[in-house]
Design a protein around this motif. Structure first.
Motif, PDB file in Angstrom:
ATOM      1  N   GLY A 278     -58.316 -29.430  48.290  1.00 54.85           N
ATOM      2  CA  GLY A 278     -57.033 -29.265  47.374  1.00 54.85           C
ATOM      3  C   GLY A 278     -56.683 -28.055  47.309  1.00 54.85           C
ATOM      4  N   CYS A 279     -55.468 -27.533  47.000  1.00 56.19           N
ATOM      5  CA  CYS A 279     -54.219 -26.615  47.083  1.00 56.19           C
ATOM      6  C   CYS A 279     -54.087 -25.924  46.002  1.00 56.19           C
ATOM      7  CB  CYS A 279     -53.417 -26.554  48.240  1.00 56.19           C
ATOM      8  SG  CYS A 279     -53.931 -27.095  50.243  1.00 56.19           S
ATOM      9  N   THR A 280     -54.253 -24.315  45.626  1.00 54.04           N
ATOM     10  CA  THR A 280     -53.159 -24.691  44.355  1.00 54.04           C
ATOM     11  C   THR A 280     -52.655 -23.705  44.470  1.00 54.04           C
ATOM     12  OG1 THR A 280     -54.512 -21.906  45.277  1.00 54.04           O
ATOM     13  CG2 THR A 280     -56.053 -23.506  43.670  1.00 54.04           C
ATOM     14  N   VAL A 281     -51.094 -23.534  43.776  1.00 51.48           N
ATOM     15  CA  VAL A 281     -49.904 -23.780  43.755  1.00 51.48           C
ATOM     16  C   VAL A 281     -50.421 -22.293  44.036  1.00 51.48           C
ATOM     17  CG1 VAL A 281     -48.270 -23.680  42.113  1.00 51.48           C
ATOM     18  CG2 VAL A 281     -49.496 -25.697  41.244  1.00 51.48           C
ATOM     19  N   PRO A 282     -48.955 -21.852  45.111  1.00 57.97           N
ATOM     20  CA  PRO A 282     -48.658 -20.714  45.409  1.00 57.97           C
ATOM     21  C   PRO A 282     -48.008 -19.793  44.157  1.00 57.97           C
ATOM     22  CG  PRO A 282     -46.734 -22.570  46.039  1.00 57.97           C
ATOM     23  CD  PRO A 282     -48.083 -22.435  45.397  1.00 57.97           C
ATOM     24  N   ALA A 283     -47.902 -18.663  44.203  1.00 59.94           N
ATOM     25  CA  ALA A 283     -47.510 -17.384  42.615  1.00 59.94           C
ATOM     26  C   ALA A 283     -46.156 -17.827  43.533  1.00 59.94           C
ATOM     27  CB  ALA A 283     -48.165 -16.269  43.015  1.00 59.94           C
ATOM     28  N   ALA A 284     -45.292 -17.194  42.484  1.00 62.07           N
ATOM     29  CA  ALA A 284     -43.351 -16.644  42.845  1.00 62.07           C
ATOM     30  C   ALA A 284     -43.609 -16.288  42.699  1.00 62.07           C
ATOM     31  CB  ALA A 284     -42.912 -17.281  41.517  1.00 62.07           C
ATOM     32  N   PRO A 285     -42.574 -15.098  44.001  1.00 59.88           N
ATOM     33  CA  PRO A 285     -42.343 -13.831  44.023  1.00 59.88           C
ATOM     34  C   PRO A 285     -41.837 -13.118  42.756  1.00 59.88           C
ATOM     35  CG  PRO A 285     -41.448 -14.829  46.175  1.00 59.88           C
ATOM     36  CD  PRO A 285     -41.947 -16.119  44.897  1.00 59.88           C
ATOM     37  N   THR A 286     -41.663 -11.750  43.011  1.00 57.91           N
ATOM     38  CA  THR A 286     -41.730 -11.820  41.528  1.00 57.91           C
ATOM     39  C   THR A 286     -40.274 -10.148  42.386  1.00 57.91           C
ATOM     40  OG1 THR A 286     -43.629  -9.925  41.763  1.00 57.91           O
ATOM     41  CG2 THR A 286     -43.487 -11.646  40.690  1.00 57.91           C
ATOM     42  N   ASN A 287     -39.957  -9.349  40.623  1.00 63.30           N
ATOM     43  CA  ASN A 287     -38.413  -8.239  41.071  1.00 63.30           C
ATOM     44  C   ASN A 287     -37.872  -8.775  42.466  1.00 63.30           C
ATOM     45  OD1 ASN A 287     -39.818  -6.774  39.147  1.00 63.30           O
ATOM     46  ND2 ASN A 287     -41.450  -6.138  40.928  1.00 63.30           N
ATOM     47  N   LEU A 288     -37.222  -9.977  42.697  1.00 58.92           N
ATOM     48  CA  LEU A 288     -36.058 -10.680  43.507  1.00 58.92           C
ATOM     49  C   LEU A 288     -34.655  -9.824  43.159  1.00 58.92           C
ATOM     50  CD1 LEU A 288     -34.956 -12.409  45.572  1.00 58.92           C
ATOM     51  CD2 LEU A 288     -34.410 -13.553  43.382  1.00 58.92           C
ATOM     52  N   SER A 289     -34.020  -8.869  44.072  1.00 57.96           N
ATOM     53  CA  SER A 289     -32.948  -8.467  44.215  1.00 57.96           C
ATOM     54  C   SER A 289     -32.197  -9.092  44.701  1.00 57.96           C
ATOM     55  CB  SER A 289     -33.347  -6.796  43.662  1.00 57.96           C
ATOM     56  OG  SER A 289     -33.517  -6.173  45.445  1.00 57.96           O
ATOM     57  N   LEU A 290     -30.910  -8.988  44.841  1.00 62.68           N
ATOM     58  CA  LEU A 290     -29.236  -8.682  45.089  1.00 62.68           C
ATOM     59  C   LEU A 290     -28.684  -7.990  45.577  1.00 62.68           C
ATOM     60  CD1 LEU A 290     -28.476 -11.343  47.634  1.00 62.68           C
ATOM     61  CD2 LEU A 290     -27.296 -12.117  45.981  1.00 62.68           C
ATOM     62  N   THR A 291     -28.212  -7.086  46.312  1.00 64.20           N
ATOM     63  CA  THR A 291     -28.001  -6.139  46.542  1.00 64.20           C
ATOM     64  C   THR A 291     -26.817  -5.923  47.820  1.00 64.20           C
ATOM     65  OG1 THR A 291     -29.242  -4.939  47.632  1.00 64.20           O
ATOM     66  CG2 THR A 291     -29.494  -4.445  46.113  1.00 64.20           C
TER      67      THR A 291
ATOM     68  N   CYS B 191     -34.689  -8.481  48.360  1.00 66.74           N
ATOM     69  CA  CYS B 191     -35.809  -8.629  48.729  1.00 66.74           C
ATOM     70  C   CYS B 191     -36.169  -9.021  47.636  1.00 66.74           C
ATOM     71  CB  CYS B 191     -35.977  -7.137  48.816  1.00 66.74           C
ATOM     72  SG  CYS B 191     -34.978  -6.174  47.666  1.00 66.74           S
ATOM     73  N   TRP B 192     -36.980  -8.451  47.772  1.00 65.96           N
ATOM     74  CA  TRP B 192     -38.868  -9.348  46.776  1.00 65.96           C
ATOM     75  C   TRP B 192     -39.787  -8.677  46.936  1.00 65.96           C
ATOM     76  CZ3 TRP B 192     -36.521 -11.818  49.932  1.00 65.96           C
ATOM     77  CH2 TRP B 192     -37.953 -12.443  51.059  1.00 65.96           C
ATOM     78  N   ASN B 193     -40.917  -8.535  46.077  1.00 60.36           N
ATOM     79  CA  ASN B 193     -42.025  -8.565  46.015  1.00 60.36           C
ATOM     80  C   ASN B 193     -43.066  -9.042  46.493  1.00 60.36           C
ATOM     81  OD1 ASN B 193     -41.208  -5.623  44.435  1.00 60.36           O
ATOM     82  ND2 ASN B 193     -42.070  -6.114  43.073  1.00 60.36           N
ATOM     83  N   LYS B 194     -44.032  -8.883  47.197  1.00 61.00           N
ATOM     84  CA  LYS B 194     -44.662  -9.890  47.452  1.00 61.00           C
ATOM     85  C   LYS B 194     -45.928 -10.649  46.596  1.00 61.00           C
ATOM     86  CE  LYS B 194     -48.446 -10.765  51.553  1.00 61.00           C
ATOM     87  NZ  LYS B 194     -49.330 -10.765  52.401  1.00 61.00           N
ATOM     88  N   PRO B 195     -46.099 -11.998  45.841  1.00 60.00           N
ATOM     89  CA  PRO B 195     -47.150 -12.456  45.428  1.00 60.00           C
ATOM     90  C   PRO B 195     -48.445 -12.752  45.445  1.00 60.00           C
ATOM     91  CG  PRO B 195     -45.162 -13.594  46.194  1.00 60.00           C
ATOM     92  CD  PRO B 195     -45.152 -12.687  46.810  1.00 60.00           C
ATOM     93  N   PRO B 196     -49.140 -11.877  45.370  1.00 61.56           N
ATOM     94  CA  PRO B 196     -50.712 -12.836  45.057  1.00 61.56           C
ATOM     95  C   PRO B 196     -51.334 -13.997  45.797  1.00 61.56           C
ATOM     96  CG  PRO B 196     -50.320 -12.802  43.081  1.00 61.56           C
ATOM     97  CD  PRO B 196     -48.983 -12.354  43.468  1.00 61.56           C
ATOM     98  N   GLY B 197     -51.544 -14.142  46.706  1.00 61.49           N
ATOM     99  CA  GLY B 197     -52.595 -15.273  47.223  1.00 61.49           C
ATOM    100  C   GLY B 197     -51.822 -15.564  48.423  1.00 61.49           C
ATOM    101  N   ARG B 198     -51.932 -17.257  48.516  1.00 60.38           N
ATOM    102  CA  ARG B 198     -50.986 -17.325  50.051  1.00 60.38           C
ATOM    103  C   ARG B 198     -50.171 -18.686  49.897  1.00 60.38           C
ATOM    104  NH1 ARG B 198     -56.504 -18.303  53.670  1.00 60.38           N
ATOM    105  NH2 ARG B 198     -57.765 -16.450  53.043  1.00 60.38           N
TER     106      ARG B 198
END
Length: 997
Positions: free
Chosen positions: A806-819, A830-837
């Protein structure tokens, strides 16, 4: 003089005439012309021409009309010369020429509108288009406007030329047309083979083309289409399915005409069934026909059961075309049958026949066997039965059978040369093909011979005598025996003895008394001559012999009562079947007990006490007893080969008849299984137990009536693994929910192991209650696959493992920006890399300002930015980043941004009035969100106007300005926070006087 070379022509024009001449010698000052109708003389046209002219056109004339033309040349000195000529205009061609068949295959009707002008008549020429053969050449009056051509060839193209005649002149018009086709007749469709159909028809010459369409009526599909030129009268359709109905449709075409023709239906021949067999069925008087279905189709099978050698039909059964067997019930016993299986497809049939088969016959009735007064023969007879014949067997008890076969119709048979006094069994069976009925049996005897060597002995018995003899050379049914007291001649016993006996014992006799025996042989109702013998009985044996057990010390004690009469001594014999050695003891006549010591435990012993008196001895019956057994050692319980089994092991300690293994549920102590095990076996497999349960085992050693119990052993059956294990992600947490179904049986608890898949990391273990069916696995990495393993545990044993990934739900990316990097065509995400895989990112860019397509990019799991290029200028976009793990996703919030707009182009200014300026411009790229128009007074450098417009604006009128004033105007394109401006452009408003002027 005269005019030279005067001529008139029309140059192909039906309403004009050209008059030509050669100029006269000396020239002419001019010419005058007069044109009049030749018949009436009425002037039609006048004309004139100057000098040096040599031709003149008359226009607007009536086609096909004769005219008189007079030409007058004016010479010098007012002289004139004239000349007259006649001419005819060319006729006009007919109008609206049509040629139609009106649906008739042999007729074409021509019609037209009359040509303008005059004509002498019409000339019609009809050609066959293919062969260019002239078929008709007809002249008709000028007032005719129709003509019908008969006797034409159906379905052919014709060319008609209609010429308008006027004098020697004519004007023609042509047209092409087809006669209606005639459909072929007598369409036939017949099978050529199992895979072909032959189509034939008559009258194929009446159509340019024939179109044939073959339909498979079973599948309702078109199998073949064919187009054939004129003249084809047959065609063979190949590669069709056997036993299938087809419909052939035909149509005829000729030019624009299409006529539907006749239809024909036919079947391909079906293939005959294969491997037709007829064999006996399970039920009596039944036969089963079987066959293999051939390729292709069929409507049904006709199964015909035929009887006898002449194959007379007796049953007809129709079965579905997909069937391949049928059973015939209620047939006559002992009869020969065959079956014919016919595949029927439409009107056609294909048959196959089986080899012959027989129903099982019935045995003959009324069977008898008689001697007919002869000791050496027997006559067998019976009643007629249905079948091929009969199988006879006569079998004496001590000899092999005499077998015979007779044809049907014979109902008796005599056996000669038989043995006297012998019991014979006669069997007769009905034979039909491979089958033979159950036999009918009857017995009878031949006369016996007397017995030989009769003897009578007491064999050491005090109350019985045994007679023995040698059987007579021939057979018998038994013996008669009569026993007398020799001295008193009193009858003691009269008995009948069985046929196979060679000795008999007479019981309950008086000990020590003499008896006489007389015997005769019997065979049925026949008796042989009597034989005799004499003998004495023995003294009585001891009575009340017993054998009792002594436990300490281990031994057996013998007791007996003294018999009546004289006794010299008693002889004791003790032995066991388990040990070859035996003990023999002799004691005096007054001794009545004795104890045997040093015996083996758990063994059965036998004791015989014999009385000795004179030359005779008489022994008691055997007395028996068991010594006590020893208890078993090292009893253990282990799981068996399956979760429903236990294996019990032990070590034998010696002695005992067998062992009783008692199984009980450990908690209740109630015995649920008693299994008896013979001596020498050291293990037992107990089956049919509840998996995962705790059991108690006790083994009881048995020796006769004596029992000794072992120590109690405890064991577990292996539990069954859980069922339907699943591991699904928990959407609100980085966890997995493990679910399973309770397996049959019992267990103490569940043991679970969680390990990250594909790694060597240590597994995390946890337990669940025995009644649990789910557990939540927490503190897991997001977007990671785990191997979940579960066991059921009972005591020290585990079930076979069940595992699932079974696989856990991945973490969503954070601090997304569009410049916007300052570009009109690019945006940076660009965005921040979330924890996990995760497996990858899916980045989606949406156009919010326009109907532009959605852009989707798939990026590696370590990516953290992307640049979007070739975007629409001045447009607003939204971006979303989704982390993807298998089928699981987690998306970021949306971020929006604008691309820079492009500055407007082609800015122009004009002054439509003294107080207004009009600015116009062109949008660049995809335009902008809006436009801003700024106006400045050049003299004061101050702003005089600021107007915000929509993105659709391309012009703007600036009002309330001062006449004759210079202004500076700039237009800015805006998109969100960004803008781009044109250079300032100056222009002057009009003066008042300019407007007045």
């Amino acid at each position: 003089g005269t005019l030279l070379n005067l001529s008139v022509s029309d140059h192909g024009r039906s309403d004009s005439l050209l008059l030509s001449w050669d100029e006269v010698e000396g020239g002419a000052e001019g010419y005058s012309f007069s044109l009049s109708s030749l018949g009436s003389g009425t002037p039609v046209q006048n004309g004139s021409a100057g000098p040096n002219i040599t031709n003149f056109w008359f226009h607007g004339l009536t086609p096909g009309t004769f005219y008189k033309i007079e030409i007058t040349a004016t010479l010098a000195c007012m002289e004139t010369i004239s000349q007259t000529v006649t001419a005819q205009t060319s006729p006009s061609p007919v109008r609206n020429l049509s040629l139609s068949s009106s649906g008739s295959p042999a007729v074409l009707r021509a019609s037209w509108a009359h040509a303008h002008g005059q004509r002498d008549g019409y000339h019609l020429t009809l050609y066959h288009s293919d062969s260019q053969t002239l078929l008709r050449n007809v002249s008709i009056p000028p007032n005719a406007s129709t003509f019908q051509f008969d006797g034409l060839l159906a379905g052919s193209e014709y060319a008609l030329k209609v010429s308008t005649l006027a004098g020697s002149r004519q004007a023609s018009t042509s047209i092409h047309q087809w006669t209606a086709p005639s459909i072929p007749t007598q369409l036939r469709l017949s099978p050529g083979s199992s895979t072909s159909l032959i189509a034939s028809w008559v009258g194929a010459a009446g159509a340019a083309w024939l179109h044939l369409v073959l339909h498979n009526l079973l599948t309702q599909t078109v199998t073949t289409t064919l187009s054939a030129r004129r003249g084809l009268t047959s065609y063979t359709f190949q590669h069709l399915r056997p036993g299938t109905q087809y419909r052939l449709g035909m149509s005829a075409t000729a030019g624009p005409y299409v006529i539907a023709g006749p239809n024909a239906t036919a079947w391909t021949y079906p293939l005959s069934p294969g491997n037709v067999t007829l064999s006996g069925a399970e039920e009596q008087s039944s036969l089963q026909a079987r066959w293999s279905s051939p390729a292709g189709e069929r409507d049904f099978y006709l199964v015909t059961l035929q009887e006898g050698d002449n194959n007379t039909p007796t049953r007809n059964i129709s079965v579905d075309g997909g069937n391949c067997h049928v059973t015939f019930h209620g047939l006559s016993p002992g009869k020969k049958y065959s079956v014919q299986v016919t595949a029927v497809a439409g009107p056609y049939q294909a048959s196959a026949r089986s080899t012959a088969a027989w129903t099982q016959p019935l045995a003959p009735s009324g069977v008898s066997l008689s001697s007919q007064g002869s000791p050496y023969s027997l006559l067998a007879s019976w009643e007629e039965a249905m079948g091929e014949g009969y199988a006879l067997a006569l079998s004496p008890v001590e000899h092999t059978a005499k077998n015979s076969s007779l044809l049907r119709g014979v109902t008796n048979f005599t056996y000669e040369g038989l043995r006297p006094g012998t019991l014979y069994t006669f069997e007769v069976s009905t034979v039909a093909g491979p089958y033979t009925s159950s036999p009918q049996r009857i017995t009878n005897w031949t006369y016996p011979l007397p017995l030989e060597q009769l003897t009578l002995v007491n064999q050491g018995h005090s109350t019985s005598l045994q007679a023995s003899w040698r059987a007579a050379p021939a057979g018998r049914t038994g013996y008669t025996a009569t026993l007398w007291e020799t001295k008193s001649q009193e009858l003691v016993r009269n008995m009948t003895i069985g046929n196979n006996w060679t000795n008999v014992t007479f019981e309950d006799l008086v000990p020590g008394r003499q008896y006489t025996l007389e015997m005769a042989t019997m065979a049925g109702s026949y008796r042989s001559p009597v034989q005799s013998a004499t003998e004495w009985t023995y003294p009585l044996a001891p009575a009340g012999v017993t054998l009792t057990n002594t436990r300490r010390p281990l031994g057996l004690s013998a007791f007996w009562d003294k018999a009546a009469g004289d006794v010299d001594q008693f002889q004791l014999q003790l032995y066991s079947k388990s040990h070859p050695a035996q003990r023999n003891i002799s004691v005096g006549p007054n001794t009545h007990n004795f104890t045997f010591l040093g015996l083996s435990p758990g063994i059965q012993y036998f004791l015989k006490v014999t009385t000795l008196a004179g030359p005779y001895r008489s022994s008691s019956h055997f007395a028996t007893e068991w010594t006590y057994p020893l208890s078993l050692a090292n009893v253990s319980v282990q799981p068996g080969r399956t979760p429903q089994e236990l294996r019990v092991n032990w070590v034998e300690s010696g002695g005992g008849r067998d062992h009783l293994v008692q199984l009980s549920v450990a908690e209740s102590l109630s015995i649920i299984r008693n299994v008896s095990v013979p001596r020498g076996v050291t293990h037992l497999d107990l089956e049919g137990l509840v998996p995962g349960s705790r059991y108690r085992v006790e083994i009881i050693s048995q020796a006769g009536p004596h029992r000794t119990s072992s120590q109690t052993a405890i064991g577990y059956t292996v539990p069954l693994p859980p069922l339907s294990l699943s591991a699904s992600p928990v959407s609100t947490a980085w966890a997995l929910a493990a679910h399973w179904e309770t397996p049959p049986g019992q267990r103490d608890r569940y043991l679970l192991s969680v390990q990250e898949e594909g790694t060597s990391a240590l597994a995390r273990n946890l337990e669940a209650g025995k009644d649990s069916t789910n557990v939540t696995l927490t503190r897991l990495e997001p977007g990671t696959c785990y191997l979940v393993v579960i066991w059921a545990v009972a005591g020290p044993y585990r079930s076979l493992p069940k595992n699932v990934t079974g696989c856990t739900v991945p973490a969503a990316p954070t601090n997304l920006s569009l410049t916007n990097p300052g570009s009109s065509y690019e945006l940076y995400t660009c965005w921040n890399k979330p924890p996990g895989r995760r497996d990858h990112y899916r980045v989606t860019l949406y156009g919010l300002s326009t109907q532009s397509r959605v852009r989707i990019q798939t990026l590696s799991p370590d990516a953290q930015n992307i640049t979007w290029t070739h975007l629409e200028t001045g447009s607003r976009f939204a971006v979303q980043v989704t982390a993807v793990k298998g089928s699981l996703e987690a998306s970021s919030t949306n971020a929006t941004q604008w691309t820079h707009p492009l500055a407007p182009a082609n800015l122009t200014l004009g002054s439509p009035s003294a107080s207004t300026l009009k600015a116009t411009w062109a949008a660049m790229g995809q335009g902008a969100e809006g436009y801003v128009v700024d106006v400045y007074d050049i003299a004061s450098s101050g702003p005089v106007g600021h107007t915000v417009l929509s993105g659709h604006a391309r012009s703007h009128i600036i009002r309330n300005l001062s006449p004759g004033t210079h202004y500076s105007v700039a237009v800015r394109a805006t998109a969100g926070p960004f803008q781009a401006s044109t250079p300032n452009l100056t222009h002057c408003t009009r003066e008042y006087d300019a407007l007045l002027a």
